[in-house]
Design an enzyme around this catalytic site. Structure first.
Site, PDB file in Angstrom:
ATOM      1  N   HIS A 272       0.837  -1.213   0.000  1.00 32.83           N
ATOM      2  CA  HIS A 272       0.000   0.000   0.000  1.00 32.83           C
ATOM      3  C   HIS A 272       0.874   1.266   0.000  1.00 32.83           C
ATOM      4  O   HIS A 272       0.893   1.992  -0.966  1.00 32.83           O
ATOM      5  CB  HIS A 272      -1.025   0.045   1.151  1.00 32.83           C
ATOM      6  N   ASP A 323      -4.818  -8.345  -3.485  1.00 35.52           N
ATOM      7  CA  ASP A 323      -5.116  -8.155  -2.058  1.00 35.52           C
ATOM      8  C   ASP A 323      -6.386  -8.869  -1.582  1.00 35.52           C
ATOM      9  O   ASP A 323      -6.375 -10.068  -1.390  1.00 35.52           O
ATOM     10  CB  ASP A 323      -5.151  -6.645  -1.765  1.00 35.52           C
TER      11      ASP A 323
HETATM   12  C1  NGQ Z   1      -5.305  -7.871   6.042  1.00 38.99           C
HETATM   13  N1  NGQ Z   1      -5.998  -6.143   4.546  1.00 38.99           N
HETATM   14  O1  NGQ Z   1      -4.372  -8.244   6.742  1.00 38.99           O
HETATM   15  O2  NGQ Z   1      -6.046  -8.672   5.437  1.00 38.99           O
HETATM   16  C2  NGQ Z   1      -5.547  -6.406   5.885  1.00 38.99           C
HETATM   17  C3  NGQ Z   1      -6.573  -5.925   6.860  1.00 38.99           C
HETATM   18  C4  NGQ Z   1      -5.229  -5.175   8.845  1.00 38.99           C
HETATM   19  C5  NGQ Z   1      -5.768  -4.942   4.013  1.00 38.99           C
HETATM   20  N2  NGQ Z   1      -5.024  -4.122   4.667  1.00 38.99           N
HETATM   21  C6  NGQ Z   1      -6.211  -6.162   8.270  1.00 38.99           C
HETATM   22  N3  NGQ Z   1      -6.231  -4.613   2.858  1.00 38.99           N
HETATM   23  O3  NGQ Z   1      -4.525  -4.509   8.104  1.00 38.99           O
HETATM   24  O4  NGQ Z   1      -5.205  -5.071  10.066  1.00 38.99           O
HETATM   25 ZN    ZN Z   2      -3.022  -7.185   2.621  1.00 40.39          ZN
END
Ligand code: NGQ
Ligand code: ZN
Length: 457
Positions: A272, A323
């Site tokens: 990101h 993602d």
């Molecule tokens: C994840 N996903 O680990 O799946 C993360 C969300 C987080 C994204 N950042 C959970 N898109 O970052 O705590």
């Molecule tokens: Zn991720």
């Protein structure tokens, strides 16, 4: 595998489009020779249309494919990344290892059909629903490896270290139970994950501290020192709240803190990296680390817009990932990346670099190079020594009506998208024909059964 020779009508080579390109592939699926304007073509398998190096998908949580379309209903309060995360935690609670494998296979089929030939899976779902470790620490990692073996996608597996619930080593929450390890547990997981990949040709194991929210500075340093090989991926600066919490914790922004506290290099991929100031943009670009952009998910989650113009202006390296897998399309990720810049800056062709450059071609080339680096696989070019990962576009699609190779990548990225993906080859082996994965039907059937069971529970 036997040796195979392809003859591509058009092939996207390191120095541009070639015509009548012979691509000779050895018994291990590695390109041996590339010969444009080939005369003698006897016995070669014809690739009609336009052949590209397949794009690496540098960031995915395959299990989240099972939630696609199930988190788009308005909740009681302001919906955000953080409320989406609660929905995701509820989904995670019910998944069995079989479910994870079924969903992963479905996502990988769609990746291949969507123009991705390799994948970095950022894998953090390690334990049973109550948080108890499985007898085999790689129980779920093995399921991901099995799905990759079945579908044929090239896998870089990134076992994730996840220990804390927020900056400053805050305790984790209930929804995070299945993710958690201390460093000792992580090293066992890493070793078991490497074993799980033993029989998967070309696969790579890397290292993934989940985020600065989920690991401590001490852990981060010990991790990097103890595991000197393989790519390192970390989520960073995706949400403004994350930047604010980081400032409150240490007085620095996340990317600035990371740049000060580890040696950023080509080993690193910053997933990101949405919210960066000028100094952070310059530091990451100069380090040679890849910015791992996931434009469709970032739009879906309301993250914000990457500093694309500034970062590419500093010669920063980028790649793309699917993602959350809410929609799976290689061309679509590149399109969203450019469109987010256009919406924000009210201009056009903002990431093309220089006058006359094709936006689609510039972005595709950048994502090949960044993707290759992020996955640490020998892929991303139609050239000797590279794995024969090829995506063949059907130039009979109306978006290619100009017939000119200089337009092909713009036609793909902005006009046709995945609809143009006809044939996909990984390591010299066709896995998608006529736009459909060869093993699709049973994988879809099992996926449907899995989803119905999950929704009923
Ligand atoms: C994840 N996903 O680990 O799946 C993360 C969300 C987080 C994204 N950042 C959970 N898109 O970052 O705590
Ligand atoms: Zn991720």
């Amino acid at each position: 595998m036997a040796e195979v020779t392809f003859l591509a009508d058009h092939a996207f080579l390191p120095d541009g489009w070639g015509q009548n390109v012979l691509i000779r592939v050895d018994t291990h699926g590695i390109i041996e020779a590339v010969e444009p304007n080939a005369g003698n073509t006897g016995g070669a398998e014809r690739l009609r249309g336009a052949t590209l190096p397949g794009l690496p998908n540098l960031h995915s949580h395959t299990f989240q494919r099972g939630m696609a379309g199930l988190a788009e209903r308005r909740g009681p309060a302001h919906d955000s990344f953080w409320s989406w995360r609660e929905v995701m935690y509820r989904f995670v609670r019910v998944l069995t290892p079989d479910d994870v494998e079924a969903i992963a296979a479905m996502a990988m089929v769609e990746m291949l059909e969507g123009g991705f030939t390799s994948l970095a899976e950022f894998h953090y779902l390690h334990h049973a629903p109550d948080g108890a470790p499985y007898a085999n620490p790689a129980e779920i990692a093995e399921r991901i490896a099995a799905a990759a073996a079945r579908t044929g996608i090239g896998l870089t597996l990134l076992p994730v270290l996840y220990t804390y619930g927020g900056f400053g080593s805050q305790p984790s929450g209930d929804g995070q139970r299945r993710f958690l390890n201390d460093l000792g547990g992580y090293f066992r997981l890493h070793e078991a994950s490497a074993k799980a990949l033993r029989d998967l040709p070309g696969s790579v194991v890397g290292v993934a501290p989940h985020s600065l929210r989920a690991v401590s500075p001490e852990q981060l340093n010990r991790l990097v020192d103890a595991l000197p090989d393989g790519p390192i991926h970390i989520h960073i600066a995706e949400q403004m709240k994350e930047v604010e919490d980081c400032l409150a914790w240490c007085g620095r922004r996340p990317v600035a803190w990371l740049a000060d506290n580890v040696t950023l290099s080509g080993r690193w991929t910053l997933i990101h990296a949405t919210h960066m100031d000028e100094g952070e943009v310059a530091a990451v670009a100069a380090s040679g680390a890849v910015a791992g952009l996931c434009p469709i998910t970032e739009a879906n989650l309301g993250d914000g817009v990457f500093e694309g113009i500034a970062f590419l202006g500093h010669q920063g390296r980028i790649g793309v990932g699917s993602d959350s897998n809410v929609e799976i399309t290689a061309a679509g990720e590149l399109r969203m990346l450019e469109y987010s810049q256009r919406l924000r800056h009210r201009g056009r062709n903002l990431l093309a670099g220089h006058e006359g450059a094709s936006t689609g071609e510039t972005l595709y080339r950048a994502a090949l190079e960044g993707g290759r680096q992020a996955l640490a696989q020998t892929v991303g070019a139609i050239a000797p020594g590279q794995r024969a990962d090829l995506v063949v576009l059907d130039t009979a699609h109306p978006a290619f009506a100009s017939g000119r190779p200089v337009d092909f990548l713009d036609a793909y990225v902005f006009g046709a998208g995945s609809e143009a993906v006809a044939t996909v080859i990984v390591a010299g082996k066709p896995v998608v024909s006529d736009g459909r994965h060869r093993g699709r039907d049973p994988i879809v059937r099992r996926y449907r059964e899995t989803l119905l069971r999950i929704i009923a529970s």
